[in-house]
Design an enzyme around this catalytic site. Structure first.
Site, PDB file in Angstrom:
ATOM      1  N   ARG A 172      71.534 106.012 -85.906  1.00 23.53           N
ATOM      2  CA  ARG A 172      71.221 106.059 -84.562  1.00 23.53           C
ATOM      3  C   ARG A 172      70.153 107.408 -84.120  1.00 23.53           C
ATOM      4  O   ARG A 172      70.550 108.607 -84.293  1.00 23.53           O
ATOM      5  CB  ARG A 172      72.778 106.639 -83.686  1.00 23.53           C
ATOM      6  CG  ARG A 172      72.843 106.613 -82.295  1.00 23.53           C
ATOM      7  CD  ARG A 172      73.733 107.369 -81.659  1.00 23.53           C
ATOM      8  NE  ARG A 172      73.347 108.811 -81.506  1.00 23.53           N
ATOM      9  CZ  ARG A 172      74.223 109.811 -81.912  1.00 23.53           C
ATOM     10  NH1 ARG A 172      75.530 109.625 -82.083  1.00 23.53           N
ATOM     11  NH2 ARG A 172      74.155 110.960 -81.686  1.00 23.53           N
ATOM     12  N   HIS A 207      73.897 109.795 -78.588  1.00 26.57           N
ATOM     13  CA  HIS A 207      75.222 108.963 -78.478  1.00 26.57           C
ATOM     14  C   HIS A 207      75.083 108.134 -77.259  1.00 26.57           C
ATOM     15  O   HIS A 207      74.793 106.746 -77.258  1.00 26.57           O
ATOM     16  CB  HIS A 207      76.198 109.596 -78.248  1.00 26.57           C
ATOM     17  CG  HIS A 207      77.435 108.853 -78.016  1.00 26.57           C
ATOM     18  ND1 HIS A 207      78.095 107.746 -78.823  1.00 26.57           N
ATOM     19  CD2 HIS A 207      78.213 108.962 -77.036  1.00 26.57           C
ATOM     20  CE1 HIS A 207      79.148 107.326 -78.285  1.00 26.57           C
ATOM     21  NE2 HIS A 207      79.291 107.826 -77.151  1.00 26.57           N
ATOM     22  N   TYR A 267      73.635 119.146 -82.402  1.00 28.03           N
ATOM     23  CA  TYR A 267      74.539 119.118 -83.584  1.00 28.03           C
ATOM     24  C   TYR A 267      73.918 118.490 -84.848  1.00 28.03           C
ATOM     25  O   TYR A 267      74.742 118.181 -85.826  1.00 28.03           O
ATOM     26  CB  TYR A 267      75.890 118.309 -83.367  1.00 28.03           C
ATOM     27  CG  TYR A 267      75.491 117.093 -82.434  1.00 28.03           C
ATOM     28  CD1 TYR A 267      75.334 115.882 -83.324  1.00 28.03           C
ATOM     29  CD2 TYR A 267      75.608 116.788 -81.241  1.00 28.03           C
ATOM     30  CE1 TYR A 267      75.132 114.763 -82.708  1.00 28.03           C
ATOM     31  CE2 TYR A 267      75.412 115.657 -80.719  1.00 28.03           C
ATOM     32  CZ  TYR A 267      75.090 114.488 -81.331  1.00 28.03           C
ATOM     33  OH  TYR A 267      74.868 113.382 -80.835  1.00 28.03           O
TER      34      TYR A 267
HETATM   35  C1  LIG Z   1      89.998 105.028 -78.079  1.00 23.51           C
HETATM   36  C2  LIG Z   1      88.850 105.962 -77.577  1.00 23.51           C
HETATM   37  N1  LIG Z   1      88.755 107.264 -78.199  1.00 23.51           N
HETATM   38  C3  LIG Z   1      87.667 107.913 -78.009  1.00 23.51           C
HETATM   39  C4  LIG Z   1      86.532 107.640 -76.997  1.00 23.51           C
HETATM   40  C5  LIG Z   1      85.671 108.461 -76.806  1.00 23.51           C
HETATM   41  N2  LIG Z   1      84.292 107.722 -77.584  1.00 23.51           N
HETATM   42  C6  LIG Z   1      83.527 106.960 -76.868  1.00 23.51           C
HETATM   43  S1  LIG Z   1      82.113 106.670 -78.154  1.00 23.51           S
HETATM   44  C7  LIG Z   1      83.000 107.843 -79.327  1.00 23.51           C
HETATM   45  C8  LIG Z   1      82.459 107.456 -80.782  1.00 23.51           C
HETATM   46  C9  LIG Z   1      82.306 106.527 -81.510  1.00 23.51           C
HETATM   47  O1  LIG Z   1      81.552 106.575 -82.606  1.00 23.51           O
HETATM   48  P1  LIG Z   1      81.380 105.214 -83.463  1.00 23.51           P
HETATM   49  O2  LIG Z   1      82.356 104.179 -83.744  1.00 23.51           O
HETATM   50  O3  LIG Z   1      80.569 105.631 -84.754  1.00 23.51           O
HETATM   51  O4  LIG Z   1      80.307 104.428 -82.660  1.00 23.51           O
HETATM   52  P2  LIG Z   1      78.417 104.860 -82.281  1.00 23.51           P
HETATM   53  O5  LIG Z   1      78.767 105.404 -80.896  1.00 23.51           O
HETATM   54  O6  LIG Z   1      78.133 105.754 -83.150  1.00 23.51           O
HETATM   55  O7  LIG Z   1      77.955 103.317 -81.871  1.00 23.51           O
HETATM   56  C10 LIG Z   1      84.108 108.165 -78.807  1.00 23.51           C
HETATM   57  C11 LIG Z   1      84.952 109.149 -79.718  1.00 23.51           C
HETATM   58  C12 LIG Z   1      86.574 106.164 -76.483  1.00 23.51           C
HETATM   59  N3  LIG Z   1      85.852 105.556 -75.700  1.00 23.51           N
HETATM   60  N4  LIG Z   1      87.615 105.457 -76.999  1.00 23.51           N
END
Ligand SMILES: Cc1ncc(C[n+]2csc(CCOP(=O)(O)OP(=O)(O)O)c2C)c(N)n1
Ligand SMILES: [Mg+2]
Length: 375
Positions: free
Chosen positions: A269, A273, A282
């Site tokens: 990425r 985010h 970070y």
């Molecule tokens: C069930 C849930 N827990 C926490 C969140 C908060 N949250 C949103 S995106 C994210 C990170 C997800 O990372 P990843 O699966 O690696 O996907 P990326 O964003 O890197 O594409 C988190 C913790 C959420 N939206 N849903």
């Protein structure tokens, strides 16, 4: 038994996926003569290569434009896909119209390739609608913001398709962080037990907001799938040809009744985010530089140059496609009417729902009071 599983192996008893990811295109644009996987893209001719490149450029352009729209106050939030174009465009090009896609919230490139109008991508992020496009029109759901939930939806859909006798693949995208969610684990158990024709595409972009992938997985994520009895493969997610090859194999396997597959697409990425995030707090810029050198678009351009396919006409066509996507996303977003506030409560439940009715009443009173204060 093969070590890569997908396409040739059966699930049970397979040894772990090969450690190094499948690669068919190096960062300098040279092809890798992988015997097993190059055959899967043997039909990709000059025209298709140019199409893949043009789509990747368009996806980057519309993503950049949407990020700018958020900075200009026109969107509440945007989740940039910068750097992940090969993982998205390569996998989407492996699918047919009848296949079905369940996405997370960063798959703008997949949506573009499915035929979603760029202008339909921003309604959700502007807060102008619960959803931006008609899933049935493109066989792709609207973004799932509850991390990992879509893996269960996809597995259920795939299982239902199998019961209906539909020879389609259902593909679900989720991140490296999502693999720590129970929903993804449960989906894999169910898919393996019922041989559901679902392709799990784990987009390992190295970060889950500020959590590095190392805290989600002490071993390659793809290894986990084998524990469920699902064949798995690791692929260079910045290599559009390799991603196309492994997704074709997995989708074919699903359509032919071979059950589930798991793809770990290793990418990065490049941006934040989401537009509300500041990654400089970070992560090290040296890491970002390392991945910039593996840019998924640059390597296809180098391939086109090496193979004498880059012409002024190609450059013009690619630029025009990108410009059109960017112009469309901007024009539709700016023209989007603000919804009536009370429509927030529509289309949430199909049947009467007491807590929602209470909230609707409270909100109506709040709006009435605030209008009295203003007048
Ligand atoms: C069930 C849930 N827990 C926490 C969140 C908060 N949250 C949103 S995106 C994210 C990170 C997800 O990372 P990843 O699966 O690696 O996907 P990326 O964003 O890197 O594409 C988190 C913790 C959420 N939206 N849903
Ligand atoms: Mg991630």
């Amino acid at each position: 038994m093969t070590t890569t599983g997908i396409g040739t192996g059966t699930a049970a008893g397979d040894s772990s996926p090969r450690r190094y990811p499948v690669q068919l295109l190096q960062p300098d644009g040279r092809r890798v003569l992988d015997r097993e996987f190059r055959a899967l893209i043997a039909d990709v001719d000059a025209e298709e290569l140019i199409e893949l490149y043009a789509d990747m450029v368009a996806v980057r352009r519309l993503d950049t434009e949407a990020t700018a729209l958020q900075r200009q106050g026109e969107l509440g939030l945007w989740t940039p896909s910068l750097g992940q174009e090969a993982a998205q465009v390569g996998s989407a090009h492996a699918l047919g119209d009848a296949d079905y896609v369940f996405d997370a919230y960063r798959e703008h490139g997949v949506a573009y390739c499915r035929g979603v109008d760029p202008g339909e991508m921003t309604a959700l992020w502007r807060g102008a609608a619960h959803a931006g496009w008609d899933p049935a029109a493109v066989n792709m759901t609207n973004p799932a913001l509850v991390v990992g939930s879509q893996a269960l939806h996809a597995t259920g859909y795939a299982y239902a398709a199998q019961l209906d006798g539909a020879e389609i693949a259902t593909v679900v995208y989720f991140g490296d962080g999502a693999t720590s969610q129970g929903d993804v684990a449960e989906a894999m158990v169910f898919a393996a037990s019922w041989s559901a024709p679902v392709v799990f595409v784990c987009v390992n972009n190295h970060w889950a907001i500020s959590a590095p992938v190392g805290v989600q997985a002490a071993a390659p994520i793809a290894d986990r799938a084998l524990g469920y009895g699902i064949p798995a493969v690791r692929v260079d997610g910045n290599d559009v040809l390799a991603v196309l090859a492994v997704t074709r194999a997995a989708a074919r396997r699903a359509r032919e009744g071979g059950g589930p597959s798991f793809i770990e697409a290793i990418t990065y990425r490049m941006g934040p985010h989401a537009t509300s995030d500041d990654p400089t707090r970070y992560r090290d810029s040296a890491e970002v530089d390392l991945w910039a050198a593996r840019d998924p678009l640059a390597r296809v351009l180098r391939l086109l140059e090496r193979e004498g396919l880059r012409t002024t006409a190609v450059d013009d066509m690619v630029r025009a496609r990108g410009d059109a996507a960017a112009a469309r996303i901007r024009a539709v977003t700016l023209a989007m009417p603000d919804p009536e506030p009370m429509t927030l409560f529509e289309h949430v439940y199909a049947t009467p729902h007491a807590p929602l009715a209470r909230q609707r009443g409270e909100y109506a009173r709040y709006l009435a009071e605030s209008q009295e204060v203003q007048s």
